[in-house]
Design a protein around this motif. Structure first.
Motif, mmCIF file in Angstrom:
data_model
loop_
_atom_site.group_PDB
_atom_site.id
_atom_site.type_symbol
_atom_site.label_atom_id
_atom_site.label_comp_id
_atom_site.label_asym_id
_atom_site.label_seq_id
_atom_site.Cartn_x
_atom_site.Cartn_y
_atom_site.Cartn_z
ATOM 1 N N LEU A 121 0.835 -1.195 0.000
ATOM 2 C CA LEU A 121 0.000 0.000 0.000
ATOM 3 C C LEU A 121 0.872 1.248 0.000
ATOM 4 O O LEU A 121 1.783 1.377 0.807
ATOM 5 C CB LEU A 121 -0.894 -0.022 1.249
ATOM 6 N N LYS A 122 0.614 2.134 -0.967
ATOM 7 C CA LYS A 122 1.235 3.465 -0.954
ATOM 8 C C LYS A 122 0.092 4.426 -0.711
ATOM 9 O O LYS A 122 -0.828 4.514 -1.515
ATOM 10 C CB LYS A 122 1.874 3.786 -2.303
ATOM 11 N N ILE A 123 0.151 5.122 0.386
ATOM 12 C CA ILE A 123 -0.978 5.957 0.785
ATOM 13 C C ILE A 123 -1.262 7.061 -0.232
ATOM 14 O O ILE A 123 -0.353 7.697 -0.742
ATOM 15 C CB ILE A 123 -0.690 6.566 2.177
ATOM 16 N N LEU A 124 -2.555 7.264 -0.517
ATOM 17 C CA LEU A 124 -2.971 8.342 -1.412
ATOM 18 C C LEU A 124 -3.362 9.536 -0.545
ATOM 19 O O LEU A 124 -4.447 9.570 0.022
ATOM 20 C CB LEU A 124 -4.184 7.898 -2.232
ATOM 21 N N ALA A 125 -2.470 10.490 -0.406
ATOM 22 C CA ALA A 125 -2.790 11.700 0.359
ATOM 23 C C ALA A 125 -2.347 12.894 -0.459
ATOM 24 O O ALA A 125 -1.479 12.788 -1.317
ATOM 25 C CB ALA A 125 -2.082 11.673 1.710
ATOM 26 N N ASP A 126 -2.953 14.043 -0.193
ATOM 27 C CA ASP A 126 -2.590 15.248 -0.953
ATOM 28 C C ASP A 126 -1.287 15.845 -0.437
ATOM 29 O O ASP A 126 -0.441 16.281 -1.199
ATOM 30 C CB ASP A 126 -3.711 16.287 -0.832
ATOM 31 N N VAL A 127 -1.167 15.863 0.895
ATOM 32 C CA VAL A 127 0.016 16.481 1.511
ATOM 33 C C VAL A 127 0.722 15.450 2.378
ATOM 34 O O VAL A 127 0.089 14.790 3.204
ATOM 35 C CB VAL A 127 -0.403 17.687 2.394
ATOM 36 N N GLY A 128 2.023 15.295 2.167
ATOM 37 C CA GLY A 128 2.815 14.385 3.010
ATOM 38 C C GLY A 128 3.707 15.216 3.926
ATOM 39 O O GLY A 128 4.364 16.152 3.481
ATOM 40 N N LEU A 129 3.691 14.876 5.207
ATOM 41 C CA LEU A 129 4.542 15.591 6.174
ATOM 42 C C LEU A 129 5.907 14.924 6.216
ATOM 43 O O LEU A 129 6.006 13.723 6.455
ATOM 44 C CB LEU A 129 3.901 15.545 7.563
ATOM 45 N N VAL A 130 6.950 15.713 5.993
ATOM 46 C CA VAL A 130 8.310 15.170 5.974
ATOM 47 C C VAL A 130 9.130 15.862 7.053
ATOM 48 O O VAL A 130 9.128 17.091 7.142
ATOM 49 C CB VAL A 130 8.982 15.417 4.595
ATOM 50 N N GLY A 131 9.815 15.066 7.866
ATOM 51 C CA GLY A 131 10.648 15.676 8.904
ATOM 52 C C GLY A 131 11.331 14.611 9.728
ATOM 53 O O GLY A 131 11.027 13.428 9.615
ATOM 54 N N PHE A 132 12.251 15.061 10.568
ATOM 55 C CA PHE A 132 12.927 14.123 11.470
ATOM 56 C C PHE A 132 11.956 13.706 12.568
ATOM 57 O O PHE A 132 10.944 14.367 12.804
ATOM 58 C CB PHE A 132 14.149 14.803 12.086
ATOM 59 N N PRO A 133 12.283 12.593 13.263
ATOM 60 C CA PRO A 133 11.437 12.219 14.406
ATOM 61 C C PRO A 133 11.364 13.411 15.353
ATOM 62 O O PRO A 133 12.329 14.150 15.500
ATOM 63 C CB PRO A 133 12.213 11.060 15.056
ATOM 64 N N ASN A 134 10.198 13.604 15.941
ATOM 65 C CA ASN A 134 10.054 14.654 16.952
ATOM 66 C C ASN A 134 10.011 16.065 16.400
ATOM 67 O O ASN A 134 10.262 17.022 17.134
ATOM 68 C CB ASN A 134 11.204 14.563 17.965
ATOM 69 N N ALA A 135 9.720 16.226 15.094
ATOM 70 C CA ALA A 135 9.662 17.589 14.532
ATOM 71 C C ALA A 135 8.310 18.236 14.808
ATOM 72 O O ALA A 135 8.117 19.411 14.539
ATOM 73 C CB ALA A 135 9.928 17.546 13.032
ATOM 74 N N GLY A 136 7.351 17.448 15.326
ATOM 75 C CA GLY A 136 6.024 18.003 15.623
ATOM 76 C C GLY A 136 4.985 17.670 14.570
ATOM 77 O O GLY A 136 3.949 18.324 14.478
ATOM 78 N N LYS A 137 5.265 16.628 13.765
ATOM 79 C CA LYS A 137 4.335 16.276 12.683
ATOM 80 C C LYS A 137 3.009 15.746 13.243
ATOM 81 O O LYS A 137 1.938 16.132 12.796
ATOM 82 C CB LYS A 137 4.968 15.231 11.749
ATOM 83 N N SER A 138 3.095 14.851 14.217
ATOM 84 C CA SER A 138 1.871 14.273 14.790
ATOM 85 C C SER A 138 1.030 15.351 15.479
ATOM 86 O O SER A 138 -0.192 15.344 15.399
ATOM 87 C CB SER A 138 2.215 13.174 15.802
ATOM 88 N N THR A 139 1.708 16.275 16.151
ATOM 89 C CA THR A 139 0.982 17.348 16.840
ATOM 90 C C THR A 139 0.245 18.215 15.828
ATOM 91 O O THR A 139 -0.932 18.545 16.004
ATOM 92 C CB THR A 139 1.958 18.219 17.668
ATOM 93 N N LEU A 140 0.926 18.552 14.725
ATOM 94 C CA LEU A 140 0.289 19.361 13.686
ATOM 95 C C LEU A 140 -0.931 18.636 13.125
ATOM 96 O O LEU A 140 -2.005 19.221 12.983
ATOM 97 C CB LEU A 140 1.293 19.672 12.560
ATOM 98 N N LEU A 141 -0.769 17.345 12.838
ATOM 99 C CA LEU A 141 -1.876 16.570 12.269
ATOM 100 C C LEU A 141 -3.061 16.535 13.238
ATOM 101 O O LEU A 141 -4.211 16.659 12.831
ATOM 102 C CB LEU A 141 -1.412 15.139 11.952
#
Length: 329
Positions: free
Chosen positions: A159-179
């Motif tokens: 499975l390759k996820i179909l999403a419009d925007v992919g969040l890219v960053g190092f661990p702990n950059a705050g991606k989960s919090t933003l989502l």
């Protein structure tokens, strides 16, 4: 969806049905002792078919059922009656699923649309009944064809996820919090590396009831393209995003260097990723005053649009959504 339920790679065994036998029946009636051949054809064996479903996000349902066997075709009968076709088996998969040959690893097809169907293994053809073989020199053939065997084999679903925007960053950059702030998704959030081990998807509500999908992909580490950390497992999910949102925290030692490393990992995995639209968000910016922002702006790479945001303080998020919407449309 809990993290353990997200499955993006699975192997399945599929075998299609054998075709039914043709009939070698000779026509018999009360006053017709030597009727001609009237044996019907065998039915086709069942196919195994892969079908796209927009209501699925994961291959989890295939984790405990990996063998799929379609029904055999029915045998032909008298009076040229054709045997019943074997029942097809459908395997529903999320959009964005790639199907590979289990041995050669060759990509067979991709499923990208709802209700799209592709035959994974074709059912065998039914054998022809004896009436097909009647000729001037052979008026009563007493033979018919057997059905053709079905096909079988191991296949790999990715499975390759179909999403419009992919969040890219190092661990702990705050991606989960933003989502968690801009969507209704509830990813696991904690203050240590690799909290996110599986991609999380969320729908960002925009103005006038419009929306787009954002995916939080597990953090990249240097060497991810070589398979370090979580490696290829998550880099492939970025391939289908149309826009990449790079997230680098304001307290990073060197923003330009971090951005360069992230770009480099994407390039090593698949150079085409660099053709996608990019936006840089400096997260955790609520601790910056105007003077510090000016200092940081000198460090930011010149070839990418950027903005300062804070998920916790809800700062710059409307501007971020506006910018992403513009890029997507």
């Amino acid at each position: 969806m809990t993290e353990g339920n997200f499955v993006d790679y699975i192997k399945i065994y599929a075998s299609s049905g054998k075709g039914g036998k043709g009939s070698a029946h000779l026509h018999r009636e009360k006053y017709i002792t030597k009727g001609g051949p009237d044996g019907g054809d065998g039915g086709r064996g069942g196919h195994v078919i892969i079908r796209g479903s927009k209501n699925m996000w994961t291959l989890f349902h295939l984790k405990f059922k990996k063998h799929f066997r379609a029904e055999q075709g029915g045998d032909g009968g008298k009076s040229r009656s054709t045997g019943k076709d074997g029942e097809d088996i459908y395997i529903d998969v999320p959009l964005g699923t790639i199907v590979r040959d289990g041995e050669t690893q060759e990509i067979l097809f991709e499923i990208t649309e709802d209700t799209q169907e592709k035959i994974l293994v074709e059912g065998g053809m039914g054998g022809r009944g004896n009436w097909h073989f009647k000729s001037p020199t052979n008026q009563t053939p007493r033979y018919a064809q057997p059905g053709i065997e079905g096909q079988e084999g191991w296949f790999q679903l990715e499975l390759k996820i179909l999403a419009d925007v992919g969040l890219v960053g190092f661990p702990n950059a705050g991606k989960s919090t933003l989502l968690s702030v801009v969507t209704a998704a509830k990813p696991k959030i904690a203050d240590y590396a690799f909290t996110t081990l599986k991609p999380n998807l969320g729908i960002v509500e925009y103005r006038n009831f419009q929306s787009f999908v954002m995916a939080d992909i597990p953090g990249i580490i240097e060497g991810a393209a070589e398979g370090k950390g979580l490696g290829h497992r998550f880099l492939r999910h970025i391939e289908r995003n149309s826009t990449l949102l790079f997230l680098i925290p304001a307290d990073s030692d060197d923003i330009a260097k971090e951005y360069e490393i992230l770009l480099n990992e994407l390039k090593k995995h698949n150079p085409e990723l660099l053709d996608k639209q990019r936006l840089l968000a400096i997260s955790k910016s609520d601790m910056l005053d105007d003077e510090l922002k000016e200092e940081l702006e000198k460090e930011i790479p010149k070839d990418i649009p950027y903005l300062f945001i804070s998920s916790v303080a809800q700062m710059g998020l409307t501007e971020l959504k506006d910018k992403l919407w513009k890029m997507l449309n």
